[in-house]
Design a protein around this motif. Structure first.
Motif, PDB file in Angstrom:
ATOM      1  N   PHE A 121       0.822  -1.080  -0.040  1.00 55.33           N
ATOM      2  CA  PHE A 121      -0.001   0.169  -0.027  1.00 55.33           C
ATOM      3  C   PHE A 121       0.794   1.232   0.000  1.00 55.33           C
ATOM      4  N   LYS A 122       1.844   1.267   0.734  1.00 60.29           N
ATOM      5  CA  LYS A 122       2.714   2.365   0.923  1.00 60.29           C
ATOM      6  C   LYS A 122       3.599   2.661  -0.294  1.00 60.29           C
ATOM      7  N   ALA A 123       4.158   1.587  -0.962  1.00 68.35           N
ATOM      8  CA  ALA A 123       4.972   1.676  -2.111  1.00 68.35           C
ATOM      9  C   ALA A 123       3.983   2.167  -3.392  1.00 68.35           C
ATOM     10  N   ASN A 124       2.566   1.748  -3.441  1.00 67.71           N
ATOM     11  CA  ASN A 124       1.832   2.429  -4.430  1.00 67.71           C
ATOM     12  C   ASN A 124       1.031   3.678  -3.728  1.00 67.71           C
ATOM     13  N   GLY A 125       1.552   4.512  -2.793  1.00 69.24           N
ATOM     14  CA  GLY A 125       1.356   5.767  -2.453  1.00 69.24           C
ATOM     15  C   GLY A 125      -0.096   5.807  -1.751  1.00 69.24           C
ATOM     16  N   GLN A 126      -0.278   4.755  -1.044  1.00 75.20           N
ATOM     17  CA  GLN A 126      -1.678   4.724  -0.287  1.00 75.20           C
ATOM     18  C   GLN A 126      -1.575   4.898   1.274  1.00 75.20           C
ATOM     19  N   ASP A 127      -0.744   5.885   1.669  1.00 78.44           N
ATOM     20  CA  ASP A 127      -0.539   6.046   2.936  1.00 78.44           C
ATOM     21  C   ASP A 127      -1.822   6.473   3.823  1.00 78.44           C
ATOM     22  N   GLN A 128      -2.557   7.392   3.076  1.00 82.90           N
ATOM     23  CA  GLN A 128      -3.798   8.146   3.602  1.00 82.90           C
ATOM     24  C   GLN A 128      -4.772   6.925   3.728  1.00 82.90           C
ATOM     25  N   LEU A 129      -4.922   6.072   2.830  1.00 81.64           N
ATOM     26  CA  LEU A 129      -5.793   5.032   2.778  1.00 81.64           C
ATOM     27  C   LEU A 129      -5.624   4.116   4.047  1.00 81.64           C
ATOM     28  N   LEU A 130      -4.279   3.744   4.169  1.00 81.18           N
ATOM     29  CA  LEU A 130      -3.933   2.824   5.160  1.00 81.18           C
ATOM     30  C   LEU A 130      -4.058   3.599   6.347  1.00 81.18           C
ATOM     31  N   ASP A 131      -3.935   4.696   6.823  1.00 86.38           N
ATOM     32  CA  ASP A 131      -4.133   5.422   7.865  1.00 86.38           C
ATOM     33  C   ASP A 131      -5.518   5.478   8.299  1.00 86.38           C
ATOM     34  N   ASP A 132      -6.482   5.500   7.098  1.00 83.16           N
ATOM     35  CA  ASP A 132      -7.985   5.654   7.658  1.00 83.16           C
ATOM     36  C   ASP A 132      -8.471   4.046   7.835  1.00 83.16           C
ATOM     37  N   TRP A 133      -7.663   3.249   7.277  1.00 80.39           N
ATOM     38  CA  TRP A 133      -8.266   1.863   7.696  1.00 80.39           C
ATOM     39  C   TRP A 133      -7.718   1.565   9.167  1.00 80.39           C
TER      40      TRP A 133
END
Length: 461
Positions: A347-359
């Motif tokens: 997720f982080k490598a694909n630029g999804q830090d915000q989505l991960l934090d929301d999760w």
């Protein structure tokens, strides 16, 4: 005389036939579905082994859908276009309605749900045909907030469609042949389960955001396709009664009659597979091998490209795309996007830090049983892509050729990087991922000497 009479009779007959055609074409009671969509609905209803195991085997029939027509210009309720703006917008108050439409949601579907009439803006909220409870709670909330609405009953509705064996329904936009899937909370889906099927707002939100994330990765996918969750409408989850949402799921190729989608459960139905193979010219054995190989590749892309481990591993979560001659195209379609957990490093490598934090903040470690955390984030990349109890009729791997499935997985994984010694294939079909940390996982992604970062950057742009 006879000739004149015959001409008059013929003219009258032609006029009557023309009138009949006109009435049929313009009748609100007829909304043509593509034969591909009707075939999908037949598979869902009559050849769905998962539904049959619960004592359900229904004949499809066109239904009239009730709906709420809700004013968006009046009353004590504001609107936002992203659920995060409600979740983190305390200054606006608790009574916020989220209408979140993706750019890839077709314009006519947007206008189906949000439309103007007599200079005012309205929202259409279709109701599941079997629901007797959830929509009433929404009406009570609207009355409390002084939001004008009206309930359009089935006998006065121009909405026509079909139910599936789950809580989703297929509906056609009036005056067109364009159909799509939607789901909302309902107290019954007709499967004799004895419990309600809610559609909570936060899960509708995550279906939307996962869909958007996967959409950014679609050029990296060869086998995996996504049932795009291109729209969601979410009431504020202030009470169990208001924690309700609509998900809008696209089935564009099926609606257009270009492709078929075979519900995964149908693979258990030997007679139906034999019928399909008589049409497409394949043997059932060849069909099984091709499906299994594609499914293995699908699992590789799901875990290693998207970084998502599905935990609700039953065959209603996937569909297999078939061409016009019912031959497999090699595409496998992923549904129910939130039924699993993210692999944090990918997720982080694909630029999804915000989505991960929301999760982390909205989902946490939801447990549905001892040591079973289907939505847990995989921070240390040591996980298993498994199935349900192999004796369960809905298990992923039961109708698969396991060797062919693993072959498809290994071939696709080898295209993505060098994972030798880090991915273990079990005889029961399970695939184990054994990486000691995030760096160990991400360092394995190299193709022809390119680094992981270079690959991800190149494939994303």
């Amino acid at each position: 005389m006879l000739r004149i009479a015959w001409i008059n009779f013929t003219r009258e007959r032609l006029w009557a036939i023309s009138l009949l055609i006109f009435l049929i074409a313009n009748s609100p009671l007829t909304h043509a579905q593509s034969k591909n969509m009707l075939q999908f609905l037949n598979w869902e209803a009559e050849h769905n082994i998962g539904a049959k195991s619960q004592g359900v085997n229904f004949k499809q029939k066109e239904l009239s859908f009730r709906y709420l027509e809700i004013s968006l210009d009046e009353g004590d309720m504001y609107q936002v276009d992203d659920y995060r703006k409600w979740m983190f917008g305390a200054d606006q108050g608790p009574h916020g309605l989220t209408i979140d439409f993706a750019e890839y949601l077709p314009e006519d579907i947007k206008k189906f749900f949000v439309f103007n009439k007599d200079g005012k803006k309205f929202l259409k909220w279709p109701i599941h045909p079997l629901d007797k409870n959830f929509y009433k709670k929404l009406m009570s909330y609207l009355e409390e907030r002084k939001v004008p609405y009206k309930l359009v009953p089935a006998n006065k509705s121009d909405l026509r469609g079909y139910r599936t064996s789950s809580k989703s329904s297929i509906i056609t936009i009036p005056g067109s042949e364009h159909s799509f899937s939607f789901k909302t909370g309902t107290n019954s889906v007709g499967q004799n389960e004895g419990f309600a099927r809610p559609n909570p707002s936060r899960w509708a939100h995550f279906n939307r955001k996962l869909s958007d994330y996967f959409y950014t990765q679609k050029d990296k996918l060869k086998t995996l396709d996504v049932a795009w969750e291109a729209g969601a409408i979410m009431f504020p989850p202030l009470t169990p009664g208001t924690d309700n949402a609509i998900n809008i799921r696209l089935m564009e190729n099926v609606s257009a009659g270009e492709k078929y989608q075979l519900t995964g459960f149908v693979l258990h139905d030997k007679k139906e597979i034999e019928r399909i193979c008589k049409i497409n010219g394949m043997t059932p054995e060849a069909f099984k091998k091709q499906i299994s190989h594609s499914f293995g590749s699908f699992l590789a892309e799901m875990n290693l490209v998207l970084g998502f481990r599905v935990m609700s591993a039953h065959l209603q979560n996937v569909r297999f795309e078939l061409d016009k001659n019912l031959k497999p195209t090699g595409k496998v379609i992923m549904l129910d996007l939130t039924d699993g957990g993210p692999v944090a490093a990918i997720f982080k490598a694909n630029g999804q830090d915000q989505l991960l934090d929301d999760w982390r903040s909205m989902v946490s470690e939801t447990s549905v049983g001892k040591d079973y955390f289907p939505n847990r984030i995989i921070d240390v990349p040591d996980w298993k892509q498994s199935q349900l109890d192999p004796s369960d009729k809905s298990s992923w791997f039961r109708p698969m050729d396991i060797d062919e499935m693993h072959k498809g997985f290994e071939e696709r994984a080898s295209e993505l990087g060098d994972f030798s010694g880090k991915i273990i294939y079990r005889k029961n079909g399970d695939v184990d991922f054994k990486f000691k940390d995030a760096d160990d996982l991400m360092s394995r992604f190299n193709v022809h000497g390119s680094s992981c970062a270079e690959i991800i950057k190149g494939l994303t742009h």
